[in-house]
Design a protein around this motif. Structure first.
Motif, PDB file in Angstrom:
ATOM      1  N   HIS A 165     -17.869  41.400  -1.368  1.00  0.00           N
ATOM      2  CA  HIS A 165     -19.133  41.693  -2.059  1.00  0.00           C
ATOM      3  C   HIS A 165     -18.848  42.600  -3.257  1.00  0.00           C
ATOM      4  O   HIS A 165     -18.614  43.802  -3.078  1.00  0.00           O
ATOM      5  N   GLN A 179     -20.957  45.710  -3.580  1.00  0.00           N
ATOM      6  CA  GLN A 179     -20.772  46.800  -2.620  1.00  0.00           C
ATOM      7  C   GLN A 179     -19.468  47.558  -2.853  1.00  0.00           C
ATOM      8  O   GLN A 179     -19.071  48.382  -2.020  1.00  0.00           O
ATOM      9  N   LEU A 238     -24.458  46.915  11.791  1.00  0.00           N
ATOM     10  CA  LEU A 238     -24.775  46.072  10.634  1.00  0.00           C
ATOM     11  C   LEU A 238     -26.153  46.349  10.039  1.00  0.00           C
ATOM     12  O   LEU A 238     -26.270  46.616   8.836  1.00  0.00           O
ATOM     13  N   TRP A 267     -26.748  49.761   8.486  1.00  0.00           N
ATOM     14  CA  TRP A 267     -25.841  49.887   7.328  1.00  0.00           C
ATOM     15  C   TRP A 267     -26.398  49.118   6.138  1.00  0.00           C
ATOM     16  O   TRP A 267     -26.383  49.615   5.007  1.00  0.00           O
ATOM     17  N   LEU A 268     -26.910  47.895   6.392  1.00  0.00           N
ATOM     18  CA  LEU A 268     -27.520  47.139   5.292  1.00  0.00           C
ATOM     19  C   LEU A 268     -28.683  47.927   4.695  1.00  0.00           C
ATOM     20  O   LEU A 268     -28.804  48.075   3.473  1.00  0.00           O
ATOM     21  N   ARG A 322     -27.877  34.779   1.756  1.00  0.00           N
ATOM     22  CA  ARG A 322     -27.183  35.926   2.362  1.00  0.00           C
ATOM     23  C   ARG A 322     -26.910  35.722   3.851  1.00  0.00           C
ATOM     24  O   ARG A 322     -25.770  35.764   4.289  1.00  0.00           O
ATOM     25  N   PHE A 323     -27.972  35.518   4.633  1.00  0.00           N
ATOM     26  CA  PHE A 323     -27.868  35.125   6.050  1.00  0.00           C
ATOM     27  C   PHE A 323     -29.265  34.722   6.498  1.00  0.00           C
ATOM     28  O   PHE A 323     -30.267  35.024   5.819  1.00  0.00           O
ATOM     29  N   HIS A 343     -23.435  34.398   6.075  1.00  0.00           N
ATOM     30  CA  HIS A 343     -22.914  35.149   7.225  1.00  0.00           C
ATOM     31  C   HIS A 343     -23.425  34.514   8.513  1.00  0.00           C
ATOM     32  O   HIS A 343     -24.559  34.021   8.551  1.00  0.00           O
ATOM     33  N   GLU A 352     -22.629  37.892  13.471  1.00  0.00           N
ATOM     34  CA  GLU A 352     -21.758  39.053  13.288  1.00  0.00           C
ATOM     35  C   GLU A 352     -22.073  40.118  14.339  1.00  0.00           C
ATOM     36  O   GLU A 352     -21.175  40.802  14.827  1.00  0.00           O
ATOM     37  N   HIS A 382     -17.610  36.017   9.286  1.00  0.00           N
ATOM     38  CA  HIS A 382     -17.588  36.666  10.596  1.00  0.00           C
ATOM     39  C   HIS A 382     -17.518  35.694  11.762  1.00  0.00           C
ATOM     40  O   HIS A 382     -16.469  35.556  12.379  1.00  0.00           O
ATOM     41  N   SER A 425     -13.874  44.914   8.636  1.00  0.00           N
ATOM     42  CA  SER A 425     -15.332  45.034   8.690  1.00  0.00           C
ATOM     43  C   SER A 425     -15.841  44.955  10.131  1.00  0.00           C
ATOM     44  O   SER A 425     -16.713  45.724  10.544  1.00  0.00           O
ATOM     45  N   LEU A 440     -17.974  48.185  11.563  1.00  0.00           N
ATOM     46  CA  LEU A 440     -19.387  48.118  11.964  1.00  0.00           C
ATOM     47  C   LEU A 440     -19.552  47.893  13.467  1.00  0.00           C
ATOM     48  O   LEU A 440     -20.681  47.686  13.932  1.00  0.00           O
ATOM     49  N   ASP A 447     -14.276  41.560   3.061  1.00  0.00           N
ATOM     50  CA  ASP A 447     -15.667  41.980   3.276  1.00  0.00           C
ATOM     51  C   ASP A 447     -15.965  43.375   2.738  1.00  0.00           C
ATOM     52  O   ASP A 447     -16.820  44.088   3.284  1.00  0.00           O
ATOM     53  N   ALA A 498     -18.215  46.468   3.699  1.00  0.00           N
ATOM     54  CA  ALA A 498     -17.991  46.828   5.105  1.00  0.00           C
ATOM     55  C   ALA A 498     -16.499  46.879   5.375  1.00  0.00           C
ATOM     56  O   ALA A 498     -16.060  47.553   6.306  1.00  0.00           O
TER      57      ALA A 498
HETATM   58  N1  GUN Z   1     -24.855  40.144   6.785  1.00  0.00           N
HETATM   59  C1  GUN Z   1     -25.793  39.999   5.824  1.00  0.00           C
HETATM   60  N2  GUN Z   1     -25.451  40.640   4.702  1.00  0.00           N
HETATM   61  C2  GUN Z   1     -24.285  41.219   4.939  1.00  0.00           C
HETATM   62  C3  GUN Z   1     -23.404  42.016   4.153  1.00  0.00           C
HETATM   63  O1  GUN Z   1     -23.678  42.336   2.989  1.00  0.00           O
HETATM   64  N3  GUN Z   1     -22.262  42.416   4.751  1.00  0.00           N
HETATM   65  C4  GUN Z   1     -21.942  42.079   6.031  1.00  0.00           C
HETATM   66  N4  GUN Z   1     -20.803  42.512   6.560  1.00  0.00           N
HETATM   67  N5  GUN Z   1     -22.742  41.334   6.791  1.00  0.00           N
HETATM   68  C5  GUN Z   1     -23.900  40.906   6.244  1.00  0.00           C
END
Ligand code: GUN
Ligand code: FE
Length: 404
Positions: free
Chosen positions: A63, A66, A77, A80-81, A187-188, A214, A217, A252, A277, A281, A303, A306
């Motif tokens: 990223h 980041q 996770l 942290w986001l 993103r996810f 993602h 995770e 992941h 990562s 996390l 990653d 993270a």
């Molecule tokens: N899952 C959704 N967004 C992210 C991200 O920015 N980093 C990580 N490690 N997992 C995510």
């Protein structure tokens, strides 16, 4: 013509790396013309006998947005986001910030020996364009995607579904050249609507474009996906919306049932394993033996943010360290950060190993004082890589100034 007399470790497969001691690598028109044993070589040469040559390293999941929050810790996770990532990604709305960040990030990639990377940017069209522009100025090679979120994200980062689709497609059409390409980047599942995922999948399939996201995770994330979509599994969400396929890279993929492994295998999807990562996390241990046994392709990503470092040799070491029982061997460690990642990107014809006809994307590493370069050195390089100095980096045969 460039002729470099050095020692080569060349990845062949997860179980094989070739050692070519005292060889001359000849580079012409940006490509490797030949690699010849010095005993059989005639001609001039530059003396790099004190170094080891590797193909340029490949980071399958990183990223850009980041880069500055590496090590800013929250132990799970979702918090942290919320607390580290989203406020930082918001800052890339400012073009000056995004430009400076992109430049710092790319120079750091090069200083770590990475010559190709697969990148998530902040969820703003302009920041994504800037990431491409700066990459182009510096000669960086990458697949870059604007991160997409059209629900369940803080207001300043939230896109409309139309914005996410329109600008992704624009970026895909705009940035296609031998160095740079676009990767669709929902993103996810928790932050992407069904409509967005279906439309991205449809377009990507029609245009043979790559997609990254993602997957599975963290247990809280998985429960959230269940709550939103109610499907039998997280993987089934992506499967049903059409996102799985041979050009899909899933970050992941830790907590997966056998049925999910079968979905990944049947669709020829690939995984970006990010061991640093995962333990940062406390997401869990990557089920490497199960993934390998299922025949699912996977490669390694840093990653960052993270992940704590852009150094792919460090991540190769972590891949070993973060398996409690399975001993990952040096040949596999090298493969997963070079040729294995190139194969996942369908770029093995041009990058990932040092072979005649491939692009001269190459690094030279100098061992610590008193170190003897021999066949076993690959193991030391994989486990003590931080003791080696990156002395040269070539991108398509062009030597890059590492002091910038
Ligand atoms: N899952 C959704 N967004 C992210 C991200 O920015 N980093 C990580 N490690 N997992 C995510
Ligand atoms: Fe990630």
């Amino acid at each position: 013509m460039i002729n470099i007399r050095t020692n080569v470790f060349n990845p062949i497969s997860p179980t094989q790396a070739d050692f070519l001691p005292d060889h001359v690598i000849s580079i012409e028109h940006g490509k490797i013309a030949s690699i010849t044993s010095f005993a059989e070589y005639q001609g001039s040469w530059e003396d790099c006998r004190n170094s080891i040559a590797l193909p340029g390293l490949i980071d399958l999941h990183v990223h850009l947005s980041q880069y500055r929050i590496r090590g800013l810790y929250y132990p799970a996770l979702l918090p942290w986001l919320e607390h580290s990532v989203f406020p930082e990604e918001e800052r890339s709305r400012d073009s000056d910030y995004a430009r400076k960040l992109s430049r710092d990030f790319y120079l750091a990639l090069l200083k770590n020996g990475t010559t190709f990377s697969v990148i998530y940017t902040a969820p703003f069209r302009e920041a994504a364009d800037i990431a491409f522009e700066v990459a182009q100025e510096l000669g960086i090679r990458a697949k870059i995607g604007m991160t997409l979120m059209d629900m369940n994200a803080p207001q300043p980062l939230l896109q409309s579904t139309d914005y996410a689709l329109k600008h992704s497609i624009d970026l895909f059409e705009k940035w296609q050249n031998p160095f740079l390409g676009y990767i669709f980047t929902p993103r996810f599942a928790p932050t992407c609507s069904e409509c967005l995922m279906r439309e991205v999948a449809k377009y990507a399939r029609q245009h043979e474009a790559f997609v990254q996201t993602h997957l599975s995770e963290n247990p809280d994330e998985i429960a959230w996906v269940k709550e939103i979509f109610g499907k039998e599994s997280y993987t089934a969400v992506y499967k049903d919306f059409g996102l799985l396929g041979p050009r899909t890279i899933l970050g992941h993929a830790i907590h997966l049932s056998d049925a999910e492994l079968a979905l990944l295998k049947d669709s020829s999807s690939a995984i970006a394993h990010c061991p640093d990562s995962n333990f940062y996390l406390k997401s869990g241990e990557y089920p490497l033996p199960r993934i390998s046994a299922a025949g699912i392709p996977f490669g390694l990503g840093s990653d960052v943010g993270a992940g704590t470092s852009l150094n792919m040799l460090y991540h190769a070491k972590l891949m070993n360290f973060r398996q409690s029982k399975y001993p990952v061997l040096p040949a596999e460690m090298l493969y997963r950060i070079t040729l294995g990642n190139a194969r996942i990107l369908h770029l093995e014809h041009s990058i990932g190993s040092l072979d005649g006809g491939k692009d001269a994307d190459m690094i030279l590493l100098t061992p610590p004082r008193g170190f003897e370069i021999k066949e076993q050195s690959l193991s030391q390089l994989c486990f003590s890589g931080e003791d080696f100095t990156l002395s040269r980096l070539y991108l398509q045969g062009r030597r890059i100034n590492l002091e910038q």
